[in-house]
Design a protein around this motif. Sequence first.
Motif, PDB file in Angstrom:
ATOM      1  N   GLY A   1       0.665  -1.177  -0.073  1.00  0.00           N
ATOM      2  CA  GLY A   1       0.169  -0.047   0.193  1.00  0.00           C
ATOM      3  C   GLY A   1       0.450   0.986   0.386  1.00  0.00           C
ATOM      4  N   THR A   2       0.078   2.721  -0.324  1.00  0.00           N
ATOM      5  CA  THR A   2       0.973   3.189  -0.192  1.00  0.00           C
ATOM      6  C   THR A   2       0.251   4.437   0.917  1.00  0.00           C
ATOM      7  OG1 THR A   2      -0.009   4.915  -1.832  1.00  0.00           O
ATOM      8  CG2 THR A   2       1.323   3.333  -2.440  1.00  0.00           C
ATOM      9  N   GLY A   3       0.987   5.996   0.735  1.00  0.00           N
ATOM     10  CA  GLY A   3       0.587   7.064   1.274  1.00  0.00           C
ATOM     11  C   GLY A   3       0.070   7.789   0.112  1.00  0.00           C
ATOM     12  N   GLY A   4       0.570   9.698   0.702  1.00  0.00           N
ATOM     13  CA  GLY A   4       0.482  10.390  -0.515  1.00  0.00           C
ATOM     14  C   GLY A   4      -1.069  10.933  -1.051  1.00  0.00           C
ATOM     15  N   ARG A   5      -1.094  11.139  -2.113  1.00  0.00           N
ATOM     16  CA  ARG A   5      -1.803  12.776  -1.950  1.00  0.00           C
ATOM     17  C   ARG A   5      -1.919  12.148  -3.706  1.00  0.00           C
ATOM     18  NH1 ARG A   5       0.723  14.328  -6.099  1.00  0.00           N
ATOM     19  NH2 ARG A   5       2.478  15.731  -6.027  1.00  0.00           N
ATOM     20  N   ILE A   6      -3.638  12.612  -4.626  1.00  0.00           N
ATOM     21  CA  ILE A   6      -3.471  12.874  -6.037  1.00  0.00           C
ATOM     22  C   ILE A   6      -3.949  14.416  -6.269  1.00  0.00           C
ATOM     23  CG2 ILE A   6      -5.605  12.071  -7.543  1.00  0.00           C
ATOM     24  CD1 ILE A   6      -5.719   9.478  -6.137  1.00  0.00           C
ATOM     25  N   LEU A   7      -3.507  14.708  -7.004  1.00  0.00           N
ATOM     26  CA  LEU A   7      -4.081  16.178  -7.351  1.00  0.00           C
ATOM     27  C   LEU A   7      -5.133  15.889  -7.844  1.00  0.00           C
ATOM     28  CD1 LEU A   7      -0.178  17.742  -8.270  1.00  0.00           C
ATOM     29  CD2 LEU A   7      -1.626  18.177  -6.356  1.00  0.00           C
ATOM     30  N   PRO A   8      -5.967  17.546  -8.063  1.00  0.00           N
ATOM     31  CA  PRO A   8      -6.846  17.975  -8.950  1.00  0.00           C
ATOM     32  C   PRO A   8      -6.781  17.537 -10.273  1.00  0.00           C
ATOM     33  CG  PRO A   8      -6.495  19.772  -7.408  1.00  0.00           C
ATOM     34  CD  PRO A   8      -4.766  18.991  -7.523  1.00  0.00           C
ATOM     35  N   SER A  61       4.593   2.733   1.004  1.00  0.00           N
ATOM     36  CA  SER A  61       5.820   3.552   0.857  1.00  0.00           C
ATOM     37  C   SER A  61       4.544   5.138   1.318  1.00  0.00           C
ATOM     38  CB  SER A  61       5.481   4.010  -0.573  1.00  0.00           C
ATOM     39  OG  SER A  61       5.361   3.782  -1.793  1.00  0.00           O
ATOM     40  N   LEU A  62       5.532   5.917   0.789  1.00  0.00           N
ATOM     41  CA  LEU A  62       4.707   7.385   1.079  1.00  0.00           C
ATOM     42  C   LEU A  62       4.086   7.476   0.291  1.00  0.00           C
ATOM     43  CD1 LEU A  62       8.325   9.084   2.242  1.00  0.00           C
ATOM     44  CD2 LEU A  62       6.271   8.608   3.982  1.00  0.00           C
ATOM     45  N   GLY A  63       4.317   7.106  -1.373  1.00  0.00           N
ATOM     46  CA  GLY A  63       2.985   7.472  -2.516  1.00  0.00           C
ATOM     47  C   GLY A  63       3.859   8.874  -2.912  1.00  0.00           C
ATOM     48  N   PRO A  64       3.263   9.480  -3.583  1.00  0.00           N
ATOM     49  CA  PRO A  64       3.103  10.427  -4.291  1.00  0.00           C
ATOM     50  C   PRO A  64       3.333  11.843  -3.396  1.00  0.00           C
ATOM     51  CG  PRO A  64       1.648  10.058  -5.460  1.00  0.00           C
ATOM     52  CD  PRO A  64       2.455   8.614  -4.469  1.00  0.00           C
ATOM     53  N   PRO A  65       3.792  12.448  -3.556  1.00  0.00           N
ATOM     54  CA  PRO A  65       5.061  13.351  -4.456  1.00  0.00           C
ATOM     55  C   PRO A  65       6.374  12.378  -4.110  1.00  0.00           C
ATOM     56  CG  PRO A  65       4.739  15.065  -3.193  1.00  0.00           C
ATOM     57  CD  PRO A  65       3.703  13.530  -2.696  1.00  0.00           C
ATOM     58  N   PHE A  66       6.305  11.847  -2.999  1.00  0.00           N
ATOM     59  CA  PHE A  66       7.498  11.553  -2.629  1.00  0.00           C
ATOM     60  C   PHE A  66       8.263  10.809  -2.824  1.00  0.00           C
ATOM     61  CE2 PHE A  66       4.994  14.028   1.101  1.00  0.00           C
ATOM     62  CZ  PHE A  66       5.801  14.281   1.102  1.00  0.00           C
ATOM     63  N   TYR A  67       7.588   9.608  -3.020  1.00  0.00           N
ATOM     64  CA  TYR A  67       8.205   8.440  -3.770  1.00  0.00           C
ATOM     65  C   TYR A  67       7.375   7.539  -5.048  1.00  0.00           C
ATOM     66  CZ  TYR A  67       9.752   3.173  -4.413  1.00  0.00           C
ATOM     67  OH  TYR A  67       9.512   1.772  -4.929  1.00  0.00           O
ATOM     68  N   SER A  68       7.784   6.880  -5.853  1.00  0.00           N
ATOM     69  CA  SER A  68       7.511   6.596  -7.102  1.00  0.00           C
ATOM     70  C   SER A  68       8.615   5.178  -7.544  1.00  0.00           C
ATOM     71  CB  SER A  68       7.499   7.232  -8.537  1.00  0.00           C
ATOM     72  OG  SER A  68       8.856   7.646  -8.491  1.00  0.00           O
ATOM     73  N   TRP A  69       8.128   4.479  -8.313  1.00  0.00           N
ATOM     74  CA  TRP A  69       9.095   3.826  -8.912  1.00  0.00           C
ATOM     75  C   TRP A  69      10.648   4.242  -9.299  1.00  0.00           C
ATOM     76  CZ3 TRP A  69       5.582  -0.013 -11.338  1.00  0.00           C
ATOM     77  CH2 TRP A  69       4.372  -0.943 -11.078  1.00  0.00           C
ATOM     78  N   THR A  70      10.821   4.895  -9.797  1.00  0.00           N
ATOM     79  CA  THR A  70      11.684   6.155 -10.503  1.00  0.00           C
ATOM     80  C   THR A  70      12.887   5.840  -9.508  1.00  0.00           C
ATOM     81  OG1 THR A  70      10.210   6.113 -12.103  1.00  0.00           O
ATOM     82  CG2 THR A  70      12.380   7.458 -11.987  1.00  0.00           C
ATOM     83  N   ARG A  71      12.454   6.809  -8.489  1.00  0.00           N
ATOM     84  CA  ARG A  71      13.267   7.004  -7.301  1.00  0.00           C
ATOM     85  C   ARG A  71      13.619   5.579  -7.069  1.00  0.00           C
ATOM     86  NH1 ARG A  71      10.243  12.485  -4.828  1.00  0.00           N
ATOM     87  NH2 ARG A  71      10.518  13.827  -6.148  1.00  0.00           N
ATOM     88  N   GLY A  72      12.542   4.798  -6.538  1.00  0.00           N
ATOM     89  CA  GLY A  72      12.739   3.766  -5.683  1.00  0.00           C
ATOM     90  C   GLY A  72      14.794   2.531  -6.639  1.00  0.00           C
TER      91      GLY A  72
END
Length: 354
Positions: free
Chosen positions: A184-191, A314-325
């Motif tokens: 699972g993730t944390g994070g946010r979804i922008l408008p 993971s922290l999810g967006p904007p802090f984590y992505s597969w690319t950053r991993g």
Amino acid sequence: MMAVVQWLQILFLVGTSAVAGSDEVIKRFPLLMPQVTPTMDDTYFCTPIRIDPTMDYYITGFQPNTTSATAHHMLLYGCMTPGVDEDVWNCGGMAVSNAGYSTAPTCKSGPQVIYAWALDAPALLLPEGVAFKVGKNSDIKYLVLQVHYASKAPFIDGLKDDSGVFVYYRETPQPRTAGVLLLGTGGRILPKSVEYMETECTIKEDKVIYPFAFRTHTHQLGRVVSGYKVSRNGGEDVWTLLGKKDPQLPQMFYPVVTNTTIRKGDRVAARCTMVSDRDYVTRIGSTAKDEMCNFYLMYYTEGTSPLKDPKCFSLGPPFYSWTRGGFNNIPDADASSLPVGETAKEMGVVRHQM
């Protein structure tokens, strides 16, 4: 509040069926809400049972006892100790609390998900010889049922609810031990955006696991949830699809799409593709206005114990992505698309509203 009776109950026989080719009987136990009345939207109630500490039991199936008109979703946890010594309590974290009930986590210690249900998913029967081990020689000493009631509307006239799960079990040892790895993730979804919510972790235990089923879960904004095994070959990542679904379809456990094993050093990864037409930021949380991004991987091991660490977040967006991993060869198109005819809309399913 009703007397603390269910809290003291021990698994007992309420229904039986013979196992083909043997004298063994499969037993059934009802783990149900004790006639509760949610008085607020986004209520999370928990109720426990204590497992007989003198015996081991082997859970082999789950039959839901509710509908999506009543419950948004249900989770069945195995715990070392429950969140509180009561028969019902508020257990939704940041969600609302109903007056008259204590507020506590689902488990005080040793939490692990062993079953999940949503959107009118059917019963689940584990493969022959596979079971969740609970009781005397297991870390699971209690089962705790969590039910999320997204709306109080069905209960405005004081109606009571007994949503829950019928648990099927055996008393004879099974050769393979089941477990659930929750990504699972944390994070946010922008408008007004499409957001990838991604997570991964490395298997660190010296154990071979055999995935056999997966389940996806989001709220309203999820369109595709996908999960992968990722192994290394000469510095390149090799992505093996474990499963993907439109999370607006019944959120049952589906068979994995690839028969594979996961070993120490392999990574597991998941992505939720979220599509928002909202004018505000949506964050991960417990209420109907929030979102969730979960991929459940059910597996078995050849032995008596599952993975000790059953969570991968993971922290999810904007802090984590597969690319950053540090991943390469990321299957962007595959992870966020479904075959023609496999979306909820194409299958005539009304997209989930809470």
